[in-house]
Design a protein around this motif. Structure first.
Motif, PDB file in Angstrom:
ATOM      1  N   TYR A 105      -9.442 -31.614  16.627  1.00  0.00           N
ATOM      2  CA  TYR A 105      -7.988 -32.201  17.368  1.00  0.00           C
ATOM      3  C   TYR A 105      -6.751 -31.609  17.220  1.00  0.00           C
ATOM      4  N   ILE A 106      -6.480 -30.971  16.572  1.00  0.00           N
ATOM      5  CA  ILE A 106      -5.150 -30.150  16.180  1.00  0.00           C
ATOM      6  C   ILE A 106      -5.319 -28.733  17.411  1.00  0.00           C
ATOM      7  N   GLN A 107      -6.252 -28.025  17.292  1.00  0.00           N
ATOM      8  CA  GLN A 107      -6.557 -26.814  17.877  1.00  0.00           C
ATOM      9  C   GLN A 107      -6.863 -27.062  19.361  1.00  0.00           C
TER      10      GLN A 107
ATOM     11  N   ARG B 116       0.044 -32.383  12.584  1.00  0.00           N
ATOM     12  CA  ARG B 116       0.190 -31.062  13.372  1.00  0.00           C
ATOM     13  C   ARG B 116       1.288 -30.483  13.119  1.00  0.00           C
TER      14      ARG B 116
ATOM     15  N   ALA C  38      -4.410 -36.348  12.552  1.00  0.00           N
ATOM     16  CA  ALA C  38      -4.326 -35.103  13.072  1.00  0.00           C
ATOM     17  C   ALA C  38      -3.033 -34.942  13.912  1.00  0.00           C
ATOM     18  N   ALA C  39      -2.512 -35.892  14.441  1.00  0.00           N
ATOM     19  CA  ALA C  39      -1.346 -36.046  14.961  1.00  0.00           C
ATOM     20  C   ALA C  39      -0.116 -35.997  14.114  1.00  0.00           C
TER      21      ALA C  39
ATOM     22  N   ARG D 117       0.853 -38.113  19.247  1.00  0.00           N
ATOM     23  CA  ARG D 117       1.925 -37.122  19.195  1.00  0.00           C
ATOM     24  C   ARG D 117       3.130 -37.454  19.491  1.00  0.00           C
TER      25      ARG D 117
ATOM     26  N   TRP E 290       0.585 -28.319   9.838  1.00  0.00           N
ATOM     27  CA  TRP E 290      -0.751 -27.723   9.864  1.00  0.00           C
ATOM     28  C   TRP E 290      -0.625 -26.484   9.638  1.00  0.00           C
TER      29      TRP E 290
ATOM     30  N   TYR F 191      -5.139 -38.591  20.262  1.00  0.00           N
ATOM     31  CA  TYR F 191      -4.205 -37.529  19.442  1.00  0.00           C
ATOM     32  C   TYR F 191      -2.985 -37.357  20.586  1.00  0.00           C
TER      33      TYR F 191
ATOM     34  N   THR G 131       4.696 -39.274  16.389  1.00  0.00           N
ATOM     35  CA  THR G 131       4.937 -38.374  15.347  1.00  0.00           C
ATOM     36  C   THR G 131       5.975 -38.393  14.581  1.00  0.00           C
TER      37      THR G 131
ATOM     38  N   GLU H 264      -6.050 -30.335  21.361  1.00  0.00           N
ATOM     39  CA  GLU H 264      -5.103 -30.959  21.760  1.00  0.00           C
ATOM     40  C   GLU H 264      -5.465 -31.693  23.101  1.00  0.00           C
TER      41      GLU H 264
END
Length: 292
Positions: A13-15, A134, A130-131, A26, A137, A22, A29, A17
């Motif tokens: 999810y983070i990589q 981020r 994950a959001a 964001r 991370w 997600y 966040t 995007e």
């Protein structure tokens, strides 16, 4: 859901995007109140050390002590202090921030609408987590790799110096390094699950962050106390340097300082118990999310 799948989904999810949940999360966040980048701690740590040395010197002078006589003790305390700070960089931020998006959704009263989207509950929870993570991370993961490097640097020579022979030493080193990597991943996953669980309970987001802070510290503290108590039973003659190894390496420090079948069984048992805890808690999180 276990450690491997939790960490894999967070990474995707983070990589990537690209997941809709997600991307939407964001926007909401929260920003981390303290810069957790270890590379920028130099000034703060230097200031703390200066104050600490000044206080130590003043107390020693008042008591008529020679600071030089306590050089090894002072160095040991500084190493333990630095290792303790490093060991918290991968549990505290994840436990504090994972699930903050859930608190936002609950405050905005949009959680029920999110739960009826065409995604499973675990996908929604991990995408939201994950959001939330981020922003830290790319700071936490390098700290984890730094700890792995330090653990490796301490493990290899210590086991070789144990007099177990080359073959057995290589076997113990390999098993210890695997255990160290597994434990780091489990600690990250456990912190995420605890963060999600905290934010699914009633309460403010600020309160959830404070509880997450305490939970992140507790994850490391309980592990260190457990290892210290066990080490007194299986290797009572371990030196004072074991405290530093315990902080930096974790439970596998038992293998490092007392390589034996007993230490392997204990470390393996802890890994299995922690994995079971992660799976049980995540199942609890899923049920709690569906109930809301």
């Amino acid at each position: 859901m276990g450690t491997l799948k939790i960490m894999y989904n967070l990474l995707v999810y983070i990589q990537g995007e690209a997941h809709p949940v997600y991307i939407a999360a964001r926007r909401n966040t929260v920003r981390w109140p303290v810069n957790l980048d270890p590379s920028q701690w130099g000034g703060v740590l230097f200031f703390v050390l200066l104050i600490g040395l000044a206080v130590f010197g003043f107390v020693g002078q008042q008591m008529g002590l020679q600071v030089s006589a306590y050089h090894d003790e002072l160095l040991g305390l500084l190493m333990i202090f630095g290792g303790g700070l490093l060991s918290l960089t991968w549990t505290v931020p994840f436990a504090m921030l994972a699930g903050q998006g859930i608190g936002y959704e609950r405050t905005a009263q949009t959680w029920d609408a999110l739960m009826v989207t065409p995604y499973s509950t675990d996908v929604i929870l991990l995408a939201k987590a994950a959001a939330d993570l981020r922003l830290v991370w790319d700071k936490v993961i390098p700290a984890v790799f730094m700890s792995l490097f330090l653990a490796t640097a301490a493990t290899v020579p210590t086991i070789f110096a144990s007099g177990k022979g080359i073959v057995l030493s290589v076997v113990f080193i390999a098993l210890a390094l695997v255990a160290i990597a597994v434990e780091r991943a489990q600690e990250l996953a456990l912190a995420v699950v605890i963060g999600l669980l905290i934010n699914l309970q009633d309460g403010s987001r600020r309160t959830a962050m404070m509880i997450g802070l305490l939970a992140g510290v507790t994850i490391r503290l309980l592990q260190m106390i457990f290892v210290l108590l066990v080490s007194m039973k299986i290797a009572p003659d371990i030196g004072t340097q074991f405290t530093f190894l315990n902080i930096v390496i974790g439970t596998p420090s038992l293998i490092t300082t007392a390589p034996s079948l007993i230490s392997l069984i204990i470390v393996g048992g802890v890994i299995l118990v922690r994995e079971g805890m992660i799976r049980v808690l995540f199942g609890w999180v899923l049920r709690r999310a569906r109930e809301d």
